[in-house]
Every structure is written in C-alpha cells, then in structure tokens.
Design an enzyme around this catalytic site. Sequence first.
Site, mmCIF file in Angstrom:
data_model
loop_
_atom_site.group_PDB
_atom_site.id
_atom_site.type_symbol
_atom_site.label_atom_id
_atom_site.label_comp_id
_atom_site.label_asym_id
_atom_site.label_seq_id
_atom_site.Cartn_x
_atom_site.Cartn_y
_atom_site.Cartn_z
ATOM 1 N N ASP A 1 8.451 3.048 3.796
ATOM 2 C CA ASP A 1 8.554 1.656 3.331
ATOM 3 C C ASP A 1 8.132 1.503 1.873
ATOM 4 N N GLU B 1 3.383 11.545 0.458
ATOM 5 C CA GLU B 1 4.092 11.410 -0.829
ATOM 6 C C GLU B 1 4.767 10.043 -0.941
ATOM 7 N N GLY B 2 4.131 9.025 -0.342
ATOM 8 C CA GLY B 2 4.701 7.686 -0.318
ATOM 9 C C GLY B 2 5.430 7.482 0.983
ATOM 10 N N THR B 3 5.020 6.430 1.727
ATOM 11 C CA THR B 3 5.644 6.204 3.038
ATOM 12 C C THR B 3 7.093 5.737 2.853
ATOM 13 N N LEU C 1 3.692 13.253 -8.434
ATOM 14 C CA LEU C 1 4.384 12.927 -7.182
ATOM 15 C C LEU C 1 5.896 12.949 -7.371
ATOM 16 N N TRP D 1 -7.071 13.592 3.988
ATOM 17 C CA TRP D 1 -5.678 14.012 4.214
ATOM 18 C C TRP D 1 -5.193 14.924 3.110
ATOM 19 N N PHE E 1 4.668 -5.045 -3.818
ATOM 20 C CA PHE E 1 3.641 -4.229 -3.151
ATOM 21 C C PHE E 1 2.437 -5.045 -2.719
ATOM 22 N N ARG F 1 26.595 26.011 25.593
ATOM 23 C CA ARG F 1 26.109 25.385 26.829
ATOM 24 C C ARG F 1 27.282 24.829 27.650
HETATM 25 P P1 TGC Z 1 2.097 0.460 -10.883
HETATM 26 O O1 TGC Z 1 1.393 -0.684 -11.564
HETATM 27 O O2 TGC Z 1 3.495 0.285 -10.422
HETATM 28 O O3 TGC Z 1 2.035 1.739 -11.799
HETATM 29 C C1 TGC Z 1 0.836 2.175 -12.441
HETATM 30 C C2 TGC Z 1 1.231 3.000 -13.638
HETATM 31 O O4 TGC Z 1 1.917 4.179 -13.179
HETATM 32 C C3 TGC Z 1 3.246 4.213 -13.729
HETATM 33 N N1 TGC Z 1 4.104 4.774 -12.682
HETATM 34 C C4 TGC Z 1 4.562 6.016 -12.719
HETATM 35 N N2 TGC Z 1 4.458 6.970 -13.642
HETATM 36 C C5 TGC Z 1 5.034 8.134 -13.403
HETATM 37 N N3 TGC Z 1 5.706 8.395 -12.257
HETATM 38 C C6 TGC Z 1 5.845 7.446 -11.290
HETATM 39 N N4 TGC Z 1 6.488 7.720 -10.153
HETATM 40 C C7 TGC Z 1 5.261 6.182 -11.502
HETATM 41 N N5 TGC Z 1 5.177 5.038 -10.778
HETATM 42 C C8 TGC Z 1 4.466 4.178 -11.516
HETATM 43 C C9 TGC Z 1 3.561 2.782 -14.064
HETATM 44 O O5 TGC Z 1 4.551 2.699 -15.053
HETATM 45 C C10 TGC Z 1 2.211 2.297 -14.553
HETATM 46 O O6 TGC Z 1 2.010 2.798 -15.860
HETATM 47 P P2 TGC Z 1 1.201 1.939 -16.939
HETATM 48 O O7 TGC Z 1 1.256 2.767 -18.170
HETATM 49 O O8 TGC Z 1 1.936 0.631 -17.042
HETATM 50 O O9 TGC Z 1 -0.177 1.777 -16.383
HETATM 51 O O10 TGC Z 1 1.171 0.929 -9.685
HETATM 52 P P3 TGC Z 1 0.792 0.221 -8.316
HETATM 53 O O11 TGC Z 1 -0.684 0.332 -8.180
HETATM 54 O O12 TGC Z 1 1.427 -1.131 -8.223
HETATM 55 O O13 TGC Z 1 1.439 1.208 -7.224
HETATM 56 C C11 TGC Z 1 2.784 1.456 -7.163
HETATM 57 C C12 TGC Z 1 3.095 2.356 -5.942
HETATM 58 C C13 TGC Z 1 2.772 1.639 -4.649
HETATM 59 C C14 TGC Z 1 4.574 2.636 -5.997
HETATM 60 C C15 TGC Z 1 2.306 3.671 -6.039
HETATM 61 O O14 TGC Z 1 0.950 3.470 -5.971
HETATM 62 C C16 TGC Z 1 2.702 4.679 -4.985
HETATM 63 O O15 TGC Z 1 3.630 5.443 -5.211
HETATM 64 N N6 TGC Z 1 2.003 4.718 -3.803
HETATM 65 C C17 TGC Z 1 2.213 5.762 -2.815
HETATM 66 C C18 TGC Z 1 1.040 6.726 -2.844
HETATM 67 C C19 TGC Z 1 1.479 8.132 -2.608
HETATM 68 O O16 TGC Z 1 2.628 8.497 -2.693
HETATM 69 N N7 TGC Z 1 0.513 8.991 -2.370
HETATM 70 C C20 TGC Z 1 0.770 10.385 -2.213
HETATM 71 C C21 TGC Z 1 -0.495 11.181 -2.167
HETATM 72 S S1 TGC Z 1 -0.245 12.904 -2.424
HETATM 73 C C22 TGC Z 1 0.493 13.419 -1.017
HETATM 74 O O17 TGC Z 1 0.856 12.702 -0.145
HETATM 75 C C23 TGC Z 1 0.687 14.852 -0.922
HETATM 76 S S2 TGC Z 1 1.397 15.398 0.536
HETATM 77 C C24 TGC Z 1 1.559 16.965 0.061
HETATM 78 C C25 TGC Z 1 2.273 17.869 0.935
HETATM 79 O O18 TGC Z 1 1.637 18.446 1.832
HETATM 80 O O19 TGC Z 1 3.493 18.123 0.654
HETATM 81 P P1 FAD Z 2 -1.429 3.210 4.622
HETATM 82 O O1 FAD Z 2 -1.309 3.099 3.144
HETATM 83 O O2 FAD Z 2 -2.637 2.648 5.264
HETATM 84 O O3 FAD Z 2 -0.134 2.584 5.271
HETATM 85 C C1 FAD Z 2 -0.045 2.240 6.646
HETATM 86 C C2 FAD Z 2 1.268 1.495 6.872
HETATM 87 O O4 FAD Z 2 1.286 0.304 6.073
HETATM 88 C C3 FAD Z 2 2.490 2.304 6.443
HETATM 89 O O5 FAD Z 2 3.549 2.061 7.324
HETATM 90 C C4 FAD Z 2 2.826 1.736 5.071
HETATM 91 O O6 FAD Z 2 4.219 1.882 4.730
HETATM 92 C C5 FAD Z 2 2.445 0.282 5.268
HETATM 93 N N1 FAD Z 2 2.132 -0.362 3.984
HETATM 94 C C6 FAD Z 2 1.112 -0.094 3.131
HETATM 95 N N2 FAD Z 2 1.181 -0.873 2.055
HETATM 96 C C7 FAD Z 2 2.280 -1.655 2.214
HETATM 97 C C8 FAD Z 2 2.906 -2.668 1.430
HETATM 98 N N3 FAD Z 2 2.440 -3.031 0.242
HETATM 99 N N4 FAD Z 2 4.026 -3.268 1.922
HETATM 100 C C9 FAD Z 2 4.539 -2.894 3.127
HETATM 101 N N5 FAD Z 2 4.002 -1.941 3.918
HETATM 102 C C10 FAD Z 2 2.888 -1.333 3.451
HETATM 103 N N6 FAD Z 2 -2.681 12.800 0.156
HETATM 104 C C11 FAD Z 2 -3.136 13.460 -0.955
HETATM 105 O O7 FAD Z 2 -3.650 12.846 -1.884
HETATM 106 N N7 FAD Z 2 -3.024 14.806 -1.046
HETATM 107 C C12 FAD Z 2 -2.476 15.554 -0.077
HETATM 108 O O8 FAD Z 2 -2.376 16.783 -0.204
HETATM 109 C C13 FAD Z 2 -2.006 14.897 1.103
HETATM 110 N N8 FAD Z 2 -1.524 15.630 2.152
HETATM 111 C C14 FAD Z 2 -1.205 14.996 3.324
HETATM 112 C C15 FAD Z 2 -0.843 15.767 4.426
HETATM 113 C C16 FAD Z 2 -0.544 15.149 5.629
HETATM 114 C C17 FAD Z 2 -0.213 15.979 6.828
HETATM 115 C C18 FAD Z 2 -0.533 13.735 5.716
HETATM 116 C C19 FAD Z 2 -0.151 13.053 6.992
HETATM 117 C C20 FAD Z 2 -0.899 12.968 4.629
HETATM 118 C C21 FAD Z 2 -1.253 13.591 3.424
HETATM 119 N N9 FAD Z 2 -1.683 12.841 2.311
HETATM 120 C C22 FAD Z 2 -2.128 13.490 1.174
HETATM 121 C C23 FAD Z 2 -1.881 11.416 2.422
HETATM 122 C C24 FAD Z 2 -0.602 10.593 2.310
HETATM 123 O O9 FAD Z 2 -0.140 10.557 0.993
HETATM 124 C C25 FAD Z 2 -0.902 9.197 2.834
HETATM 125 O O10 FAD Z 2 -1.052 9.325 4.239
HETATM 126 C C26 FAD Z 2 0.186 8.195 2.493
HETATM 127 O O11 FAD Z 2 0.233 7.952 1.099
HETATM 128 C C27 FAD Z 2 0.010 6.866 3.252
HETATM 129 O O12 FAD Z 2 -1.300 6.415 3.193
HETATM 130 P P2 FAD Z 2 -2.064 5.981 4.545
HETATM 131 O O13 FAD Z 2 -1.895 7.069 5.537
HETATM 132 O O14 FAD Z 2 -3.442 5.602 4.148
HETATM 133 O O15 FAD Z 2 -1.265 4.742 5.067
#
Ligand code: TGC
Ligand code: FAD
Length: 392
Positions: free
Chosen positions: A375, A371-373, A247, A169, A391, A276
């Site tokens: 929820d 960028e984080g769902t 992020l 992804w 979490f 309309r």
């Molecule tokens: P947790 O134990 O809470 O934290 C681990 C360490 O990270 C620190 N931290 C942060 N630091 C900077 N900025 C933040 N927003 C931070 N959040 C946490 C935290 O203080 C800790 O530091 P340290 O020094 O104590 O180790 O971590 P966790 O494993 O429990 O997870 C927390 C959670 C669920 C919130 C996090 O994993 C999360 O945000 N999950 C969502 C994943 C996500 O957003 N993925 C995005 C992938 S990239 C993408 O989607 C690009 S789309 C691009 C596009 O096309 O626009």
């Molecule tokens: P999952 O983590 O499997 O979640 C599935 C469902 O379970 C969701 O509803 C979620 O909210 C829920 N869930 C999960 N954990 C919990 C919990 N603890 N409590 C309650 N509910 C929970 N990623 C990158 O790294 N780089 C990119 O450039 C990037 N681009 C993307 C582009 C597109 C078009 C899309 C669709 C996704 C992209 N992503 C990228 C990935 C994106 O960040 C992930 O899809 C997203 O973080 C969710 O992960 P997942 O799809 O594996 O869902």
Amino acid sequence: MSTDRFEAHDYYLMDELLTEEHKLIREAARAWVKKEVSPIIEDCFEKCDFPKHLLPGLGEIGAFGPYIPEEYGGAGLDQISYGLLMQELERCDSGLRSTASVQSSLVMYPIWKYGSEEQKKKFLPKLASGEWLGCFGLTEPDHGSNPGGMVTHFKDAGDHYVLNGAKMWISNSPISQVAVVWAKDESGRIHGLLVEQGMEGFTAPEMHGKHSLRASITGELIFDNVKVPKENLLPGRSGLGAPLSCLDSARYGIAWGAIGAAMDCYDSALRYAKERIQFDKPIASFQLIQKKLAEMVTEITKAQLLTHRLGILRDEGRATSAQISMAKRNNVEMAINIAREARQIHGAMGITSEYSIMRHMANLESVITYEGTHDIHLLITGMDVTGIPAFS
Ligand code: TGC
Ligand code: FAD
C-alpha cells in the site's frame, strides 16, 4: 527433498534484448543455484537455518555489489546484470535474494555512494567477496512505514559519537560484521553510521518464529551507549533521502527477484499440469487449468517487459523512485498471485516440500511487506501522478 527441474520460459523472446555477457552471468548464477542451493534450500527453510556457507559462492557469482566498481571488489556490471542475478537467486528462494539485496544495495551501495575513501577501502572488498556480511538498520519497533519518525539518535561526545536506540526486523543482523544504521543527530537530522560487531553496548539478537523467509536470518539491533568512532559516520549525504535512495536500488532488485519466484511457480505448474492425469486426461487439457497457466505466462511477460525497461532507464540514470515503486509493487503482487494459482494446480502436492510453491508463497508475504509495503508503494504512485502526498 525436491528436485530442481526448472526450465526458463521466454514467451516474448526477451533473451534477444540481452547481451552475451548478460546471458553468461545469468547462466552462471542459474548453474550455481541449481548445484549449491536447490538441494539444501527446503531443509534450510524447514529448520529455519541460514546457509552461511554459501556466502563466498554468492561473492564468486558476483551477487554482492554487482554494479560496484571493480576497484572496490565489485563486478562493475550494469543494472540488467544486477537484475538477472536477483531473478536467478529468488527463482530458488526469496531469502537467498534478500541476503544479496541487503549486502549489495543496502550496505555496499551507501558505503560506495556516501562513504569516505577509507570506508570504501576497508569495507567494500570484504563485503564483495562474502568474507564479511552487512545489514541495514532503518526500521524501528514503532517506525516501519514511517522511518522519518525514528527515535534512534546519537550525540557528539568529542572524539566519538554515543549511539542509543533500537532497530527491528533487520535481515542478517545477528551475523553481520557491520551494520549501516540510520540515526538522528542532536538537531534531528538523519545520518548513516557504520556500527561494527564487537563495539561495546551493541547487540543484535535473532528474532524467532517467522513463518516466512525462514532461510534468511532476521534480528534486532540494540544500541546502549555505543561509542561509534567519528570516522564511522557516512559523510556524503544526510537526511531521509539517504536511506530512501538505497531502497530504490534494493526495490529494483526485488522487482527482478519476484519475476524469478513467479517463473519457478509457473514452470512447476506447467510441468505438473502436463504430467498429472485426472478423468483419464492430463489436467493441462482442462480449460480452467489452461486459464490459470495462460494468465500466469501473460503476467510474467508483462512484468519482464516493465522491469527490463526500468533497467535500461536505471542504466541511463533516468529511472525515478516512483517508477521503481510501481515495478516492485506490480511484480511482487504478480508473483504472490501466481504462487497461489500454482499451488491450486498442484492440488494437495502443492502444500508439500516436494515442490517450491508453498515456500515461495510464504516468502513472498515478507517481500510484499518489506522495502515498503504494497500500500505504501500504491501511495507513492498516487503521489507521483497527483502531486499530493496521502501518507499522513
Ligand atoms: P518524504 O517527505 O516524502 O521524503 C523525505 C526526503 O526523502 C526524499 N525521498 C527520496 N530520496 C531518494 N529516494 C527515494 N525513494 C525517496 N523518497 C523520498 C524526498 O525527496 C525528501 O527529500 P528532501 O530533500 O525534500 O528532504 O518522506 P516521508 O516521511 O513522507 O515518507 C515517504 C515514504 C512513506 C514514501 C517513505 O518513508 C517510505 O518509503 N516508507 C517505507 C519504508 C521502507 O520502505 N522501509 C524499508 C526498510 S529496509 C527493508 O525493508 C529491507 S528488507 C531487506 C531484505 O531482506 O531484502
Ligand atoms: P507498519 O508500517 O506498521 O504498517 C502496517 C500496515 O499499515 C501495513 O499494511 C501498511 O501498508 C499500513 N500503513 C502504514 N502506513 C500507512 C499509510 N500512511 N496509509 C495507508 N496504510 C498504511 N527493515 C530494515 O530496516 N532493514 C531490514 O533489513 C529489514 N528486513 C526485513 C525482513 C523481513 C523478513 C521483514 C518482514 C521486514 C524487514 N524490514 C527491514 C522491515 C520492513 O521494512 C517493515 O516491516 C516495513 O517497512 C513495514 O513496516 P511495519 O512492519 O512496521 O508495518
């Protein structure tokens, strides 16, 4: 092909909070989008085609690394300017904003913040101009919301590292010159590595079949014993906090971008409702239509105020990650709800490519997930106010 008749509505006189420079940046982006992107975007979406030829233009309007210092090719702008740029891009299409978000906040930002001087000089100017495209590899097939569980890893092999694993992804990956890849070292600590196109064992196949974000290219990243030079490790920060801090910047841009998509849907719905005629009257004269329009403009205005304040806090270095999560979550939900209501106001026409509504609605299903769902951001707010992570 739909015609871009967009007019911005400024219900709470938000423009008075902007500087002349902010307005100039916004107007330049708006004019560029209207001329270069609006005429082709429906076609790109329909054909699932990423408009690669737009990259230099995005560079010229300052959409790549707006807040990166000018010495590295960025525009050296503030956070409000960055937000306004993302708003204007997503007003047209979330995929367009995605390209700019990834390049700016997920590729240039970590190189600027955590890279060596050599890395900054090598990559940032080419990324800023759009000559090179980058991507960000955090998500894995089995680790989406929980990136800390990632299994992609690297070993020290003397004069280089050997990288194995896979990411999924990943926006822009099939056509990127450089991927910022997050992987664990032998002790399990997360680091960022700059993996370059052409490195042996590295492939980035495109993912197909998306019904959302179709004008943006998405792929995998596959690492099969890839030899990564040691100078390609980001030396400035390790641990999960490093990718999560990137992020923060991207989620902030999305909060502004979602307002753009909502503004476009509202503007289209308002115009359509006035034009309309049903039962011999414009449908805008019916109370139920007015309720929808009044609620739309109220929600957009609330989101604008929230996000402008967040921009000021970011410029002052005071915005927290949890505040950013609140804005991303609120604004994307607001935009998706407005897209759905706008679609209803357009009746059957709302499902066609004559209007941007259905495309925004489909795109926002990605935006509410990446960028984080939705929820996960709720749980971040929950943790912030209670002090208890829920979490796992
Ligand atoms: P947790 O134990 O809470 O934290 C681990 C360490 O990270 C620190 N931290 C942060 N630091 C900077 N900025 C933040 N927003 C931070 N959040 C946490 C935290 O203080 C800790 O530091 P340290 O020094 O104590 O180790 O971590 P966790 O494993 O429990 O997870 C927390 C959670 C669920 C919130 C996090 O994993 C999360 O945000 N999950 C969502 C994943 C996500 O957003 N993925 C995005 C992938 S990239 C993408 O989607 C690009 S789309 C691009 C596009 O096309 O626009
Ligand atoms: P999952 O983590 O499997 O979640 C599935 C469902 O379970 C969701 O509803 C979620 O909210 C829920 N869930 C999960 N954990 C919990 C919990 N603890 N409590 C309650 N509910 C929970 N990623 C990158 O790294 N780089 C990119 O450039 C990037 N681009 C993307 C582009 C597109 C078009 C899309 C669709 C996704 C992209 N992503 C990228 C990935 C994106 O960040 C992930 O899809 C997203 O973080 C969710 O992960 P997942 O799809 O594996 O869902």
